[in-house]
Design a protein around this motif. Structure first.
Motif, PDB file in Angstrom:
ATOM      1  N   ASP A 111       1.336  -0.781  -0.038  1.00  0.00           N
ATOM      2  CA  ASP A 111      -0.091   0.140  -0.142  1.00  0.00           C
ATOM      3  C   ASP A 111       0.716   1.172   0.223  1.00  0.00           C
ATOM      4  O   ASP A 111       0.376   2.361  -0.565  1.00  0.00           O
ATOM      5  CB  ASP A 111      -1.244   0.211   1.026  1.00  0.00           C
ATOM      6  CG  ASP A 111      -1.974  -1.301   0.442  1.00  0.00           C
ATOM      7  OD1 ASP A 111      -2.282  -1.178   0.057  1.00  0.00           O
ATOM      8  OD2 ASP A 111      -2.864  -1.524   2.207  1.00  0.00           O
ATOM      9  N   SER A 112       1.929   1.805   0.557  1.00  0.00           N
ATOM     10  CA  SER A 112       3.112   2.392   0.739  1.00  0.00           C
ATOM     11  C   SER A 112       3.678   2.673  -0.225  1.00  0.00           C
ATOM     12  O   SER A 112       3.667   4.462  -0.960  1.00  0.00           O
ATOM     13  CB  SER A 112       3.584   2.620   1.996  1.00  0.00           C
ATOM     14  OG  SER A 112       3.146   2.215   3.603  1.00  0.00           O
ATOM     15  N   LEU A 113       4.065   1.454  -1.139  1.00  0.00           N
ATOM     16  CA  LEU A 113       4.390   1.768  -2.642  1.00  0.00           C
ATOM     17  C   LEU A 113       3.200   2.952  -3.679  1.00  0.00           C
ATOM     18  O   LEU A 113       3.640   3.119  -4.582  1.00  0.00           O
ATOM     19  CB  LEU A 113       5.510   0.268  -2.505  1.00  0.00           C
ATOM     20  CG  LEU A 113       6.449   0.261  -1.926  1.00  0.00           C
ATOM     21  CD1 LEU A 113       6.879  -1.308  -2.967  1.00  0.00           C
ATOM     22  CD2 LEU A 113       7.518   0.985  -2.239  1.00  0.00           C
ATOM     23  N   ASN A 114       2.618   1.451  -3.836  1.00  0.00           N
ATOM     24  CA  ASN A 114       1.290   2.378  -4.182  1.00  0.00           C
ATOM     25  C   ASN A 114       0.948   3.564  -3.979  1.00  0.00           C
ATOM     26  O   ASN A 114       0.917   4.373  -4.884  1.00  0.00           O
ATOM     27  CB  ASN A 114       0.159   1.550  -4.047  1.00  0.00           C
ATOM     28  CG  ASN A 114      -0.067  -0.290  -4.811  1.00  0.00           C
ATOM     29  OD1 ASN A 114       1.014  -0.600  -5.561  1.00  0.00           O
ATOM     30  ND2 ASN A 114      -0.834  -1.212  -4.523  1.00  0.00           N
ATOM     31  N   VAL A 115       1.009   4.242  -3.240  1.00  0.00           N
ATOM     32  CA  VAL A 115       0.800   5.547  -2.585  1.00  0.00           C
ATOM     33  C   VAL A 115       1.671   6.337  -2.933  1.00  0.00           C
ATOM     34  O   VAL A 115       1.542   7.309  -3.847  1.00  0.00           O
ATOM     35  CB  VAL A 115       0.838   6.293  -1.048  1.00  0.00           C
ATOM     36  CG1 VAL A 115       0.138   6.919  -0.572  1.00  0.00           C
ATOM     37  CG2 VAL A 115      -1.492   5.084  -0.982  1.00  0.00           C
TER      38      VAL A 115
END
Length: 186
Positions: free
Chosen positions: A61-65
């Motif tokens: 999720d952090s990488l996608n954001v």
């Protein structure tokens, strides 16, 4: 060769349906009037450095954001006008053009009296060129989709009262609101 073509066609339509479903979810319970020209996705760069935002989020999720945030400035964004096929339940307007009240009321005749009354009030306010629209017409950015297709970033500007940049995530085959990245008021 036929199988590859069939797979491409099916994936295209599945993506199209998924994107339309996302817009319906993102604009649910918001104004029915939307500007034809999409908004520019908006997010302050300081959001990239807000470490508190990423606490408790999984690595994916952090990488996608972070990927979506970087796309705002680096991606060529499509600003072609919204079409009726893209925003089926909304009234698409252009600056300086009035909405035909009678035709729009006929279009929503199956809706409840409360929904019809709300729509009528919005249309009359828009047509009267009142300054100070608080929550309409909406300006909606085209969705920015992560490379893995599991997260989407959308900016929604509500008339002259402000707006927000929202993050949606695909969970169990459905789009769900994940996080508000930024909110502002005028």
């Amino acid at each position: 060769m036929k199988n590859i073509l069939i797979i491409i066609i099916i994936s295209f339509f599945a993506t199209e349906v998924s994107a339309q479903n996302l817009l319906e979810i993102a604009l649910e319970e918001k104004s029915l009037i939307v500007y034809a020209k999409p908004a520019k996705p908006k997010l302050s760069h300081f959001a990239l450095y807000e470490k508190e935002f990423f606490i408790g989020k999984n690595k994916s999720d952090s990488l996608n954001v972070r990927e979506l945030i970087s796309k705002i400035d680096s991606l060529e964004i499509d600003y072609s006008h919204w079409t009726k096929d893209e925003l089926k339940t909304k009234i698409i307007v252009s600056k300086g053009k009035k909405i035909n009240l009678k035709s729009e009321m006929l279009r929503v005749s199956e809706k409840s009296k409360i929904e019809q009354k709300k729509l009528k009030k919005e249309i009359k306010g828009y047509n009267n060129n009142k300054t100070g629209w608080r929550s309409y017409p909406l300006s909606v950015s085209r969705p920015l989709i992560s490379n893995d297709g599991k997260m989407v970033l959308i900016t929604i500007i509500r008339g002259n009262s402000g707006g927000s940049t929202e993050l949606y995530k695909m969970e169990s085959g459905k789009w769900k609101h994940f996080e508000s990245l930024q909110r502002w008021a005028y």
